[in-house]
Design a protein around this motif. Sequence first.
Motif, mmCIF file in Angstrom:
data_model
loop_
_atom_site.group_PDB
_atom_site.id
_atom_site.type_symbol
_atom_site.label_atom_id
_atom_site.label_comp_id
_atom_site.label_asym_id
_atom_site.label_seq_id
_atom_site.Cartn_x
_atom_site.Cartn_y
_atom_site.Cartn_z
ATOM 1 N N VAL A 235 0.774 -1.177 -0.023
ATOM 2 C CA VAL A 235 0.026 0.068 -0.078
ATOM 3 C C VAL A 235 0.875 1.087 -0.046
ATOM 4 C CG1 VAL A 235 -1.768 1.185 1.108
ATOM 5 C CG2 VAL A 235 -1.786 -1.086 1.349
ATOM 6 N N THR A 236 0.704 2.147 -1.134
ATOM 7 C CA THR A 236 1.158 3.619 -1.009
ATOM 8 C C THR A 236 0.173 4.596 -0.952
ATOM 9 O OG1 THR A 236 1.273 3.778 -3.375
ATOM 10 C CG2 THR A 236 3.106 2.576 -2.189
ATOM 11 N N GLY A 237 0.865 5.725 -0.548
ATOM 12 C CA GLY A 237 -0.051 7.003 -0.589
ATOM 13 C C GLY A 237 0.825 8.087 0.210
ATOM 14 N N SER A 238 0.117 9.217 -0.314
ATOM 15 C CA SER A 238 0.846 10.366 0.226
ATOM 16 C C SER A 238 -0.232 11.564 0.361
ATOM 17 C CB SER A 238 2.073 10.929 -0.491
ATOM 18 O OG SER A 238 1.457 11.646 -1.737
ATOM 19 N N ASP B 148 9.043 13.588 2.468
ATOM 20 C CA ASP B 148 9.394 13.628 0.914
ATOM 21 C C ASP B 148 10.651 14.658 1.246
ATOM 22 O OD1 ASP B 148 9.725 14.449 -1.627
ATOM 23 O OD2 ASP B 148 7.847 14.189 -2.016
ATOM 24 N N CYS B 149 11.684 14.178 0.870
ATOM 25 C CA CYS B 149 13.056 15.111 0.715
ATOM 26 C C CYS B 149 12.714 16.374 -0.356
ATOM 27 C CB CYS B 149 14.338 14.287 0.539
ATOM 28 S SG CYS B 149 14.441 13.492 -1.055
ATOM 29 N N LEU C 155 4.082 13.796 3.172
ATOM 30 C CA LEU C 155 4.488 12.495 3.922
ATOM 31 C C LEU C 155 3.860 11.441 2.886
ATOM 32 C CD1 LEU C 155 2.903 13.896 7.350
ATOM 33 C CD2 LEU C 155 5.439 13.434 6.892
ATOM 34 N N PHE C 156 4.660 10.467 2.942
ATOM 35 C CA PHE C 156 4.470 9.257 2.184
ATOM 36 C C PHE C 156 4.393 7.980 3.038
ATOM 37 C CE2 PHE C 156 6.308 5.550 -0.197
ATOM 38 C CZ PHE C 156 5.616 5.624 -1.317
ATOM 39 N N PHE C 157 3.391 7.224 2.743
ATOM 40 C CA PHE C 157 3.041 5.969 3.460
ATOM 41 C C PHE C 157 3.512 4.878 2.575
ATOM 42 C CE2 PHE C 157 0.349 9.100 5.174
ATOM 43 C CZ PHE C 157 0.170 8.929 6.691
ATOM 44 N N PHE C 158 4.138 3.753 3.018
ATOM 45 C CA PHE C 158 4.562 2.472 2.495
ATOM 46 C C PHE C 158 4.168 1.405 3.822
ATOM 47 C CE2 PHE C 158 7.076 -1.072 1.585
ATOM 48 C CZ PHE C 158 6.757 -1.189 0.331
ATOM 49 N N GLU C 159 3.156 0.439 3.319
ATOM 50 C CA GLU C 159 2.772 -0.552 3.979
ATOM 51 C C GLU C 159 2.786 -1.869 3.352
ATOM 52 O OE1 GLU C 159 -1.294 0.220 5.041
ATOM 53 O OE2 GLU C 159 -0.880 2.714 4.997
ATOM 54 N N GLN C 160 3.255 -2.850 4.194
ATOM 55 C CA GLN C 160 3.136 -4.392 3.657
ATOM 56 C C GLN C 160 2.079 -5.036 4.719
ATOM 57 O OE1 GLN C 160 7.434 -4.413 4.274
ATOM 58 N NE2 GLN C 160 7.475 -5.566 2.098
ATOM 59 N N GLU D 245 -3.951 18.116 0.027
ATOM 60 C CA GLU D 245 -4.143 17.038 -0.851
ATOM 61 C C GLU D 245 -3.867 15.845 -0.478
ATOM 62 O OE1 GLU D 245 -1.948 18.476 -4.293
ATOM 63 O OE2 GLU D 245 -0.325 17.244 -3.848
ATOM 64 N N THR D 246 -4.162 14.866 -1.182
ATOM 65 C CA THR D 246 -3.962 13.451 -0.871
ATOM 66 C C THR D 246 -4.016 12.546 -2.348
ATOM 67 O OG1 THR D 246 -4.442 11.326 0.189
ATOM 68 C CG2 THR D 246 -6.350 12.628 -0.621
ATOM 69 N N THR D 247 -3.128 11.561 -2.265
ATOM 70 C CA THR D 247 -3.110 11.060 -3.700
ATOM 71 C C THR D 247 -3.850 9.775 -3.614
ATOM 72 O OG1 THR D 247 -1.319 9.512 -2.703
ATOM 73 C CG2 THR D 247 -0.440 11.449 -3.989
ATOM 74 N N GLY D 248 -4.360 9.379 -2.573
ATOM 75 C CA GLY D 248 -5.497 8.373 -2.065
ATOM 76 C C GLY D 248 -4.539 7.361 -1.840
ATOM 77 N N THR D 249 -5.123 6.288 -1.802
ATOM 78 C CA THR D 249 -4.417 4.776 -1.538
ATOM 79 C C THR D 249 -4.167 4.110 -2.722
ATOM 80 O OG1 THR D 249 -5.297 4.975 0.886
ATOM 81 C CG2 THR D 249 -4.609 2.879 0.142
ATOM 82 N N GLN D 250 -3.003 3.569 -2.947
ATOM 83 C CA GLN D 250 -2.875 2.682 -3.983
ATOM 84 C C GLN D 250 -2.528 1.172 -3.509
ATOM 85 O OE1 GLN D 250 -0.814 5.736 -4.311
ATOM 86 N NE2 GLN D 250 -2.679 6.368 -4.995
ATOM 87 N N ILE D 251 -3.115 0.201 -3.944
ATOM 88 C CA ILE D 251 -3.051 -1.017 -3.329
ATOM 89 C C ILE D 251 -2.478 -2.024 -4.530
ATOM 90 C CG2 ILE D 251 -4.345 -2.837 -2.277
ATOM 91 C CD1 ILE D 251 -6.300 -0.957 -1.421
ATOM 92 N N TYR D 252 -1.478 -2.887 -4.095
ATOM 93 C CA TYR D 252 -0.961 -3.778 -5.103
ATOM 94 C C TYR D 252 -0.905 -4.989 -4.464
ATOM 95 C CZ TYR D 252 0.622 0.881 -6.690
ATOM 96 O OH TYR D 252 0.783 2.027 -7.061
#
Length: 105
Positions: A11-14, A50-51, A57-62, A91-98
Amino acid sequence: MYYWGIKMILVTGSILAKTDTFTEVLHLCLDHVERSRREPGCISHAVHIDCENPLRLFFFEQWVDEAALRTHFAVKGSWEFVGALKDRIVETTGTQIYNAVSVPR
């Protein structure tokens, strides 16, 4: 030891915080991450600044599987977190699920 062929959900999103709410948003995100890491099926859950844009802020989940992720989304703390962000972000990118499978290096 590295294992290949492990299936998981990524899962990613920002989100982009408002300048005047960044510190509060960061604390909300860190609390959410810490809580989420204790949930069954969470392999990892992280938030990163984010640099290139320090207000993003970037989220990364497993997650072990989709059922664990759906349970995570249904946890009261998860939807309260989303609600708490509403007026604090631009704003938000929403949640991307893979669906993902690890591969050998």
